[in-house]
Design a protein around this motif. Structure first.
Motif, mmCIF file in Angstrom:
data_model
loop_
_atom_site.group_PDB
_atom_site.id
_atom_site.type_symbol
_atom_site.label_atom_id
_atom_site.label_comp_id
_atom_site.label_asym_id
_atom_site.label_seq_id
_atom_site.Cartn_x
_atom_site.Cartn_y
_atom_site.Cartn_z
ATOM 1 N N ILE A 1 53.573 -10.908 22.852
ATOM 2 C CA ILE A 1 52.551 -10.391 22.254
ATOM 3 C C ILE A 1 51.410 -11.356 22.132
ATOM 4 N N ILE A 2 50.259 -10.736 22.511
ATOM 5 C CA ILE A 2 48.832 -11.581 22.573
ATOM 6 C C ILE A 2 48.290 -11.538 21.101
ATOM 7 N N PHE A 3 48.003 -12.802 20.737
ATOM 8 C CA PHE A 3 47.409 -13.000 19.250
ATOM 9 C C PHE A 3 46.181 -13.717 19.445
ATOM 10 N N HIS A 4 44.936 -13.200 19.297
ATOM 11 C CA HIS A 4 43.935 -14.032 19.460
ATOM 12 C C HIS A 4 42.858 -13.711 18.415
ATOM 13 N N VAL A 5 41.859 -14.817 17.906
ATOM 14 C CA VAL A 5 41.135 -14.672 16.935
ATOM 15 C C VAL A 5 39.574 -13.991 17.594
ATOM 16 N N MET A 6 38.876 -13.023 16.715
ATOM 17 C CA MET A 6 37.695 -12.603 17.133
ATOM 18 C C MET A 6 36.717 -12.627 16.285
ATOM 19 N N ASP A 7 35.415 -12.533 16.579
ATOM 20 C CA ASP A 7 34.390 -12.626 15.676
ATOM 21 C C ASP A 7 34.161 -11.126 15.059
ATOM 22 N N ALA A 8 33.902 -11.090 13.871
ATOM 23 C CA ALA A 8 33.639 -9.642 13.182
ATOM 24 C C ALA A 8 32.358 -9.510 12.428
ATOM 25 N N VAL A 9 31.718 -8.428 12.396
ATOM 26 C CA VAL A 9 30.489 -8.361 11.667
ATOM 27 C C VAL A 9 30.614 -8.128 10.153
ATOM 28 N N GLU A 10 31.510 -7.271 9.875
ATOM 29 C CA GLU A 10 31.696 -6.675 8.349
ATOM 30 C C GLU A 10 32.256 -7.754 7.520
ATOM 31 N N SER A 11 32.122 -7.589 6.183
ATOM 32 C CA SER A 11 32.682 -8.539 5.433
ATOM 33 C C SER A 11 34.328 -8.621 5.234
ATOM 34 N N PRO A 12 34.815 -9.738 5.270
ATOM 35 C CA PRO A 12 36.446 -9.883 5.139
ATOM 36 C C PRO A 12 36.821 -9.251 3.787
ATOM 37 N N PRO A 13 38.115 -8.691 3.682
ATOM 38 C CA PRO A 13 38.568 -8.330 2.481
ATOM 39 C C PRO A 13 39.002 -9.557 1.599
ATOM 40 N N THR A 14 39.185 -9.162 0.260
ATOM 41 C CA THR A 14 39.498 -10.472 -0.600
ATOM 42 C C THR A 14 41.008 -10.366 -0.760
ATOM 43 N N TYR A 15 41.476 -11.914 -0.693
ATOM 44 C CA TYR A 15 42.951 -11.838 -0.751
ATOM 45 C C TYR A 15 43.204 -13.183 -1.647
ATOM 46 N N PHE A 16 43.759 -13.064 -2.817
ATOM 47 C CA PHE A 16 44.189 -14.275 -3.505
ATOM 48 C C PHE A 16 45.541 -14.641 -3.422
ATOM 49 N N ARG A 17 45.992 -15.739 -3.220
ATOM 50 C CA ARG A 17 47.495 -16.138 -3.414
ATOM 51 C C ARG A 17 47.662 -16.273 -4.824
#
Length: 751
Positions: A371-387
């Motif tokens: 399985i190929i897993f790679h990072v990309m650039d994004a335009v929209e704002s990321p979601p919020t995640y709290f640990r």
């Protein structure tokens, strides 16, 4: 400021940094990969088929199968609850079962249950009919016996008094002759017997009376036993009736009315011997049906028990599979139709865990291609995640119920861990009640591992989820109770003797007059001598009301300070200059000044009227304060603060929209047109400059938004300060109710 910027980051202080990733998954390992990622719970997929309807997606048939299995499982659960059986706890280890095997088992169990329920319903209907027939035979026999005896008496009376005349044939009236002929031959009088629900008897009798124009005799009696209604599964009280009438037309009308009111009619013979014989037959058939019904119920309960043993596991598996296929429907097939392409967001710290889960999925599915897993650039704002963890999860849910912070904004849940239970304790301040609450919280925490594996009710589940919130609330309640010096509304000399004593021996028991202060104030909390005194209520009212205002202004300032750190983190100098500064000035020019007056009045012991000071600060700012002056230069300071508050409102409202408009014009001024995109270039392939040009600046929308924000802050500053007075009101109510309970219940009961 450099020190603040160089401080180490906290996990809870801001949301986790997210990255946009792309997955290319071979078709043979897609299901297992999505399952492992779902168990990990650290990747949020983006729907690449948003424009397609649910029925146009690839795995729609699998989703339909899962929905159908979910319906069957809900049917089994309803049947188990209806039978009064309890679901057994989930066994520690159960062998894994394929979805196809579960589907076959569920279909078999459903067919078997439907067949058993149909047979049971037929037997129950036959049993109810025989039971009704038995009760009709018993009750109608009494009506028929009384009717026949009454008829015999009337015949004897007529024979003795009328028919003994020798000239009877000449002198008897036609009515008497007709009556005599009817009494001698009763073939014209008929009856219909049956049974009806108790709730319909009055309407049924009224309808019979109207339909026959009163030419009928209606007898009724309450049935001895209640009958089970198969539709509602409840016991229903029934009424046995016998209707005497004459004529075929009346019989037809009565039968139609019985059918309309769902009244069951049963034939009852007039002969006593036949009635007894039929009754014996009905009783023997009833006993046989009871035996058959009991055997059927035992067989059904045994089948439901075997289903219930696996039901929890099946429900979890079907929910998991449906979630997996719903996620697979968000993915797209590539050109070769051999791989699935997915995009989503994940925290940066979770990339290693996600890659390990994908490698495990490849190995377990025996796929030849990884399985190929790679990072990309994004335009929209990321979601919020709290640990979160077990302790902070409940506080984070409380904050998220009001609103989720934007990406990388300061997390209010960190401060809510302290402020939420403490503000509760201000209202619930009683260290006796706090100890009771502490014991309950400790029980929930001590049985945490056991309760977490059980199915709890809605209320108990809410309490268990907030067990650590209850723990902090109880600890702060004990602290505030010590400050208020209340133990179930009773004061105690915990930290020494009172600072007040009697002036002389004549006021040994006095609590209202005659007390003088003879030493330093009570070292911690409220002096116990205030309890029961004449000035207790005014003193505690003043204390708690002013304390509520101080706490409210402090918390509102904390919120504004958090907005400063947000603006500094996002390098937004406009928000600092034209939002943070005017907001902090406006709030503290009015309510910060009020808090200062409260503290100064406490420290100096002044008798100044703060209501008068604040009201006339607006009505007559240049008027002398007189005896309400608390410190030198107060009048000048009031005028300066009032001017600052008036300046802060347009400072918040006007500059920011015009500056944003100027920056937007400077941004695109003098620029040339960008390259024209070809017809094959999509919106996602456009360069950033073209995308920015597409986003036009709407000045009116920005100005209206800023105006709403400014008005909301100004009005909110006033209304929120008033809302914090609820701390005082509820604290007073709690204290007074505790006092009433102690004096009117405990003292009267136990002396």
């Amino acid at each position: 400021m450099e020190y603040i910027d160089n401080m180490p980051l906290m996990d809870l202080m801001r949301s986790e940094k997210m990255t946009f990733v792309q997955l290319i998954i071979p078709a043979e390992s897609a299901h297992r990969a999505i399952t492992y990622l779902g168990q990990l719970g650290l990747l949020q997929f983006r729907d690449l088929n948003a424009k397609k309807s649910p029925f146009q997606r690839t795995f729609v048939n699998q989703v339909k199968r899962c929905v159908e299995m979910g319906r069957k499982l809900r049917y089994f659960k309803d049947q188990i609850h209806k039978a009064g059986l309890l679901l057994p706890p989930l066994p520690a280890s159960q062998p894994d079962t394929e979805l196809e095997e579960i589907e076959i088992q569920l279909a078999e169990h459903e067919h078997e249950l439907i067949e058993m329920n149909a047979n049971s319903e037929k037997l129950r209907q036959s049993y109810n009919e025989l039971l009704e027939f038995k009760m009709v035979l018993q009750k109608a026999s009494g009506f028929l016996v009384s009717s026949s005896s009454h008829t015999t008496d009337r015949e004897i009376e007529l024979d003795e008094n009328v028919y003994s005349n020798d000239n009877h044939g000449d002198t008897a009236s036609l009515i008497e002759q007709e009556m005599h002929s009817e009494l001698s031959n009763q073939s014209g009088v008929r009856f219909i017997s049956g049974i009806i629900c108790n709730s319909k008897v009055l309407q049924f009798e009224r309808m019979l009376f109207r339909a026959t124009r009163g030419n009928m005799l209606f007898n009724q009696a309450v049935a001895d036993d209640e009958i089970l209604d198969p539709s509602s599964n409840e016991m229903v009280e029934k009424i046995v009736f016998v209707v005497f009438f004459s004529g075929e037309q009346a019989r037809t009308k009565i039968l139609k009315i019985c059918e309309a009111f769902s009244a069951n009619c049963y034939p009852v013979p007039e002969d006593t011997t036949k009635r007894r014989q039929i009754t014996q037959e009905v009783l023997s058939r009833l006993s046989e049906l009871e035996t058959t019904l009991d055997a059927g119920l035992r067989h059904r309960d045994k089948a439901l028990t075997s289903i219930g043993y696996h039901l929890t596991k099946w429900i979890n598996m079907v929910k998991t599979q449906k979630a997996v296929y719903d996620t697979l429907n968000m993915l797209n097939f590539d050109v070769t139709k051999k791989c699935l392409v997915g995009e989503g967001w994940c925290p940066i710290f979770a990339k290693t865990k996600i890659q390990e889960a994908l490698q495990r999925a490849t190995f377990d599915s025996s796929s030849q291609v990884g399985i190929i897993f790679h990072v990309m650039d994004a335009v929209e704002s990321p979601p919020t995640y709290f640990r979160t963890n077990r302790f902070t999860n409940a506080f984070q849910e409380i904050v998220d119920a009001y609103g989720v912070a934007k990406y990388q904004e300061a997390n209010p849940a960190v401060y809510t861990i302290v402020t939420f239970p403490f503000l509760f304790a201000v209202m619930f301040g009683d260290w006796g009640h706090g100890i009771c609450l502490l014991l309950g919280a400790l029980v929930l925490i001590a049985r945490e591992s056991k309760l977490s594996s059980q199915k709890l009710g809605s209320f108990m589940e809410m309490l268990f989820g907030g067990r650590y919130v209850l723990l902090l609330m109880s600890i702060f309640s004990i602290y505030c109770g010590l400050i208020y010096n209340e133990f179930f509304s009773v004061p105690f000399h915990i930290f020494g003797d009172s600072a007040y004593k009697c002036r002389d021996a004549t006021c040994s028991d006095a609590q209202t007059v005659g007390l003088i202060k003879y030493k330093d104030p009570y070292p911690f909390g409220v002096d116990p001598s205030w309890r029961g005194s004449r000035s207790e209520l005014p003193f505690l009212n003043s204390l708690k009301m002013k304390m509520s205002i101080l706490l409210g202004v402090a918390q509102m300032n904390l919120g504004i300070i958090l907005s400063y750190f947000n603006a500094r983190f996002f390098s937004s100098s406009l928000d600092i200059k034209y939002q943070f500064i005017p907001q902090i000035i406006f709030l503290n020019s009015l309510f910060g000044y009020l808090s200062l007056l409260v503290v100064v009045k406490w420290c100096t012991g002044s008798q100044a009227d703060l209501y008068h000071v604040m009201i006339y600060m607006f009505l007559s700012p240049f008027e002398a304060l007189g005896e309400n002056r608390l410190f030198w230069g107060q009048s000048v300071l009031q005028v300066i603060l009032l001017l600052l508050a008036l300046i802060a409102v347009p400072w918040m409202l006007f500059p920011k929209p015009f500056i944003l408009k100027r920056l937007h014009m400077e941004r695109f001024q003098g620029r040339t047109y960008g390259m024209l995109g070809t017809s094959e270039m999509g919106s996602d392939d456009q360069p950033d400059s073209a995308r920015e040009r597409a986003e036009e600046f709407n000045f009116s929308e920005v100005f209206v938004h800023q105006m709403i924000h400014s008005i909301e802050f100004v009005l909110g500053a006033v209304s929120n300060t008033a809302s914090y007075l609820r701390l005082w009101a509820l604290s007073l109510a709690h204290s007074e109710l505790s006092t009433v309970f102690y004096e009117k219940v405990l003292l009267l009961a136990w002396g």
